[in-house]
Design a protein around this motif. Structure first.
Motif, PDB file in Angstrom:
ATOM      1  N   SER A  47      -4.969 -16.567  -7.306  1.00  0.00           N
ATOM      2  CA  SER A  47      -6.100 -16.271  -6.423  1.00  0.00           C
ATOM      3  C   SER A  47      -5.672 -15.859  -5.027  1.00  0.00           C
ATOM      4  CB  SER A  47      -7.023 -17.495  -6.329  1.00  0.00           C
ATOM      5  OG  SER A  47      -6.358 -18.573  -5.691  1.00  0.00           O
ATOM      6  N   THR A  48      -4.376 -15.975  -4.707  1.00  0.00           N
ATOM      7  CA  THR A  48      -3.907 -15.637  -3.360  1.00  0.00           C
ATOM      8  C   THR A  48      -3.571 -14.163  -3.212  1.00  0.00           C
ATOM      9  OG1 THR A  48      -1.602 -16.143  -3.942  1.00  0.00           O
ATOM     10  CG2 THR A  48      -2.937 -17.947  -3.046  1.00  0.00           C
ATOM     11  N   GLY A  49      -3.490 -13.416  -4.314  1.00  0.00           N
ATOM     12  CA  GLY A  49      -3.032 -12.032  -4.253  1.00  0.00           C
ATOM     13  C   GLY A  49      -3.870 -11.155  -3.351  1.00  0.00           C
ATOM     14  N   SER A  50      -5.196 -11.225  -3.491  1.00  0.00           N
ATOM     15  CA  SER A  50      -6.063 -10.372  -2.683  1.00  0.00           C
ATOM     16  C   SER A  50      -5.980 -10.729  -1.210  1.00  0.00           C
ATOM     17  CB  SER A  50      -7.511 -10.476  -3.173  1.00  0.00           C
ATOM     18  OG  SER A  50      -7.970 -11.822  -3.133  1.00  0.00           O
ATOM     19  N   LEU A  51      -5.800 -12.018  -0.896  1.00  0.00           N
ATOM     20  CA  LEU A  51      -5.687 -12.438   0.499  1.00  0.00           C
ATOM     21  C   LEU A  51      -4.359 -11.977   1.090  1.00  0.00           C
ATOM     22  CD1 LEU A  51      -6.545 -13.916   3.011  1.00  0.00           C
ATOM     23  CD2 LEU A  51      -5.845 -16.082   1.956  1.00  0.00           C
ATOM     24  N   ILE A  52      -3.275 -12.114   0.335  1.00  0.00           N
ATOM     25  CA  ILE A  52      -1.967 -11.643   0.813  1.00  0.00           C
ATOM     26  C   ILE A  52      -2.030 -10.148   1.107  1.00  0.00           C
ATOM     27  CG2 ILE A  52       0.421 -11.193   0.101  1.00  0.00           C
ATOM     28  CD1 ILE A  52       0.325 -13.875  -1.405  1.00  0.00           C
ATOM     29  N   ASN A  53      -2.611  -9.388   0.185  1.00  0.00           N
ATOM     30  CA  ASN A  53      -2.715  -7.948   0.390  1.00  0.00           C
ATOM     31  C   ASN A  53      -3.557  -7.614   1.611  1.00  0.00           C
ATOM     32  OD1 ASN A  53      -1.158  -7.346  -1.857  1.00  0.00           O
ATOM     33  ND2 ASN A  53      -2.911  -7.240  -3.225  1.00  0.00           N
ATOM     34  N   LEU A  54      -4.624  -8.376   1.833  1.00  0.00           N
ATOM     35  CA  LEU A  54      -5.487  -8.135   2.984  1.00  0.00           C
ATOM     36  C   LEU A  54      -4.709  -8.263   4.283  1.00  0.00           C
ATOM     37  CD1 LEU A  54      -8.329  -7.722   4.223  1.00  0.00           C
ATOM     38  CD2 LEU A  54      -8.619 -10.199   4.146  1.00  0.00           C
ATOM     39  N   LEU A  55      -3.879  -9.305   4.398  1.00  0.00           N
ATOM     40  CA  LEU A  55      -3.143  -9.541   5.628  1.00  0.00           C
ATOM     41  C   LEU A  55      -1.924  -8.632   5.772  1.00  0.00           C
ATOM     42  CD1 LEU A  55      -3.268 -13.457   5.761  1.00  0.00           C
ATOM     43  CD2 LEU A  55      -4.733 -11.815   6.956  1.00  0.00           C
ATOM     44  N   VAL A  56      -1.318  -8.245   4.659  1.00  0.00           N
ATOM     45  CA  VAL A  56      -0.057  -7.503   4.706  1.00  0.00           C
ATOM     46  C   VAL A  56      -0.260  -5.991   4.759  1.00  0.00           C
ATOM     47  CG1 VAL A  56       2.017  -6.955   3.344  1.00  0.00           C
ATOM     48  CG2 VAL A  56       1.283  -9.324   3.590  1.00  0.00           C
ATOM     49  N   ASN A  57      -1.381  -5.494   4.245  1.00  0.00           N
ATOM     50  CA  ASN A  57      -1.542  -4.049   4.056  1.00  0.00           C
ATOM     51  C   ASN A  57      -1.506  -3.236   5.340  1.00  0.00           C
ATOM     52  OD1 ASN A  57      -1.520  -3.503   1.326  1.00  0.00           O
ATOM     53  ND2 ASN A  57      -3.679  -3.907   1.042  1.00  0.00           N
ATOM     54  N   LEU A  58      -1.969  -3.799   6.451  1.00  0.00           N
ATOM     55  CA  LEU A  58      -1.923  -3.053   7.703  1.00  0.00           C
ATOM     56  C   LEU A  58      -0.491  -2.676   8.041  1.00  0.00           C
ATOM     57  CD1 LEU A  58      -3.212  -1.931  10.278  1.00  0.00           C
ATOM     58  CD2 LEU A  58      -2.956  -4.196  11.296  1.00  0.00           C
ATOM     59  N   PHE A  59       0.431  -3.625   7.902  1.00  0.00           N
ATOM     60  CA  PHE A  59       1.830  -3.379   8.262  1.00  0.00           C
ATOM     61  C   PHE A  59       2.554  -2.591   7.168  1.00  0.00           C
ATOM     62  CE2 PHE A  59       0.363  -7.151  10.471  1.00  0.00           C
ATOM     63  CZ  PHE A  59       0.661  -6.816  11.781  1.00  0.00           C
ATOM     64  N   THR A  60       2.102  -2.746   5.919  1.00  0.00           N
ATOM     65  CA  THR A  60       2.632  -1.900   4.858  1.00  0.00           C
ATOM     66  C   THR A  60       2.277  -0.443   5.126  1.00  0.00           C
ATOM     67  OG1 THR A  60       2.415  -3.694   3.253  1.00  0.00           O
ATOM     68  CG2 THR A  60       2.639  -1.477   2.369  1.00  0.00           C
ATOM     69  N   GLY A  61       1.098  -0.212   5.690  1.00  0.00           N
ATOM     70  CA  GLY A  61       0.697   1.137   6.086  1.00  0.00           C
ATOM     71  C   GLY A  61       1.634   1.714   7.125  1.00  0.00           C
ATOM     72  N   LEU A  62       2.091   0.882   8.059  1.00  0.00           N
ATOM     73  CA  LEU A  62       3.040   1.353   9.063  1.00  0.00           C
ATOM     74  C   LEU A  62       4.364   1.759   8.417  1.00  0.00           C
ATOM     75  CD1 LEU A  62       2.437  -1.140  12.016  1.00  0.00           C
ATOM     76  CD2 LEU A  62       1.591   1.200  11.761  1.00  0.00           C
ATOM     77  N   SER A  63       4.777   1.055   7.357  1.00  0.00           N
ATOM     78  CA  SER A  63       6.001   1.454   6.657  1.00  0.00           C
ATOM     79  C   SER A  63       5.803   2.809   5.979  1.00  0.00           C
ATOM     80  CB  SER A  63       6.410   0.392   5.626  1.00  0.00           C
ATOM     81  OG  SER A  63       5.561   0.387   4.497  1.00  0.00           O
ATOM     82  N   ILE A  64       4.588   3.090   5.509  1.00  0.00           N
ATOM     83  CA  ILE A  64       4.281   4.422   4.979  1.00  0.00           C
ATOM     84  C   ILE A  64       4.402   5.463   6.082  1.00  0.00           C
ATOM     85  CG2 ILE A  64       2.434   5.883   4.032  1.00  0.00           C
ATOM     86  CD1 ILE A  64       1.438   3.422   2.510  1.00  0.00           C
TER      87      ILE A  64
END
Length: 460
Positions: free
Chosen positions: A57-74
């Motif tokens: 159940s933590t997957g969607s929450l982890i993605n929510l918090l991490v995706n902004l910075f993953t976007g910067l890596s893109i």
């Protein structure tokens, strides 16, 4: 420079080089997925259904918090690939150093936010009491080591910019083996439950970060990293943010809508949560295969935009879309045919397996649409326009799914898990259509027949 560690995508066979780039990336992503799969399988079989639900159940929450910075890596990937394609040495070197330092800052911010906000957000997501404490513990440990994850993500994005997808694969192979071994030791021998799988993930990701930094330090080309020269070049940083921030917000919007969906799933209890979590993990393997070609489109388009070879971008777009549909359809068919066996890997509970069947039938018959949507978005992003994919995602995915849940899902006859999951394919179709319209607008502006071509890196 070792030619085996780079791919010049501005010349030669388009499909051949797309395969050469994408296949190692697919295997890399599969190994990265195995981090979470190992967590879920070990806790599901040796710690119980509540532990499985807590980790899943933590997957969607982890993605929510991490995706902004993953976007910067893109953003780092696009900027570096653009400079690599243009042969711009100085700016490429500055991009490497700016990106790595940015990854460290990103990790520090995520650690603070993740540790402080995990329990609060889980409560907002209506996590059941029987999984709340376990899920909170898992997240706090996970976010304590998130800096290593960020360093690896940014470092591998830089290597992908020159077409190097093989060495990140080797790194994740080693880290994946370590993660699996530590999972078994911590959970089975030391009975650490969810804390054990969390620490296994942190340690293995730390190894991956150390190895990616070592590779960059010993590079002999413009991707060489000098730890003494780490600094933020504000001009490069602005370009990374221009491309990466919209990409990050797009990821956040998808994750936010998934958090809302997870909250709706949570209302049906731990059994559905566990079944949904297992199927989500299986879906990840299909998504990873499709995303390999999607990421190939991103780097391919970025290099060719730098070289101003827009005719190759046009041809690549449809080759990539066809590849995504084929691999997505084949894999989904395999998972549907053997669905009971695959779910049996994650749990021994017949009730959990039966609950997972609901999501299986909806997603695996339509999942290629998700790959097409992401592939088109990355093509647009690769030619320098990150804002429009965000707008299409906001309207076609995030806003639509929320409206679906507060309207269609609230009808008594349709207040079922299946109704929740149907919102996915409908939103994928809407978002793909919007992205296709934007793509045609932008690619026509970049027609090589025109004498004056605008700079493609900054987005508008």
């Amino acid at each position: 420079m070792k030619k085996s560690n780079q791919i010049n995508m501005t010349e030669g066979s388009i499909f051949g080089k797309l395969l050469q780039f994408s296949i190692p990336l697919i295997f890399s992503s599969i190994l990265q997925l195995l981090f979470n799969a190992a967590d879920i399988i070990v806790v599901g079989r040796f710690a119980g259904d509540n532990s499985l639900a807590a980790v899943g159940s933590t997957g969607s929450l982890i993605n929510l918090l991490v995706n902004l910075f993953t976007g910067l890596s893109i953003g780092s990937n696009v900027v570096a690939a653009n400079y690599f394609g243009a042969g711009n040495s100085k700016e490429l070197k500055d991009t490497v150093h700016t990106s790595i330092l940015l990854s460290v800052y990103s990790g520090i911010i995520l650690t603070a936010v993740g540790i402080a906000g995990s329990r609060i957000i889980l409560r907002m997501m209506q996590a059941p009491d029987e999984v709340l404490n376990l899920a909170t513990l898992y997240l706090k440990i996970y976010f304590s080591g998130i800096t290593a994850t960020m360093v690896y993500n940014f470092g591998s994005a830089l290597l992908r910019a020159k077409g190097d997808t093989k060495r990140p694969l080797y790194i994740l192979f080693l880290a994946g083996i370590l993660n699996l071994v530590l999972n078994l030791i911590f959970v089975i021998i030391f009975k650490m439950d969810v804390a054990g799988v969390a620490w296994a993930t942190v340690i293995s990701q730390t190894l991956a970060a150390i190895l990616i930094i070592t590779i960059l330090v010993f590079e002999k080309d413009d991707f060489h990293l000098s730890l003494h020269n780490l600094k933020i070049n504000m001009s490069i940083f602005a370009r990374i943010v221009k491309i990466g921030l919209p990409a990050g917000f797009q990821g956040i919007m998808f994750s936010f809508s998934n958090v809302i969906i997870q909250s709706s799933v949570n209302t049906f209890g731990a059994t559905l949560i566990a079944g949904n979590s297992a199927v989500c993990n299986i879906e990840g393997f299909v998504y990873t295969a499709m995303n390999g070609f999607s990421q190939g489109s991103l780097t391919f388009c970025s290099q060719n935009a730098g070289a101003k070879k827009f005719d190759r971008i046009r041809r690549l777009t449809w080759i990539s879309q066809f590849s995504i549909v084929v691999i997505g359809t084949v894999l989904c068919t395999i998972f549907l045919l053997f669905r009971y066996r695959f779910l049996g890997i994650y749990t021994k509970s017949p009730d959990v397996i039966q609950a997972g069947m609901i999501r299986c039938w909806v997603i695996f018959t339509t999942y290629y649409l998700c790959g097409m949507m992401d592939g088109m978005a990355n093509t647009i992003r690769g030619i320098g326009h990150s804002l429009m994919p965000v707008i299409s995602s906001l309207l076609g995915a995030c806003l639509f799914r929320i409206i679906w849940l507060v309207t269609i899902f609230q009808i008594p006859q349709l207040h079922t898990p299946k109704t929740i999951f149907i919102s996915y394919p409908v939103s994928w179709v809407l978002t793909f259509i919007a992205n296709l319209i934007f793509y045609n607008i932008y690619i026509n502006r970049l027609s090589p027949k025109k004498k004056k071509i605008k700079e493609t890196l900054p987005s508008r």
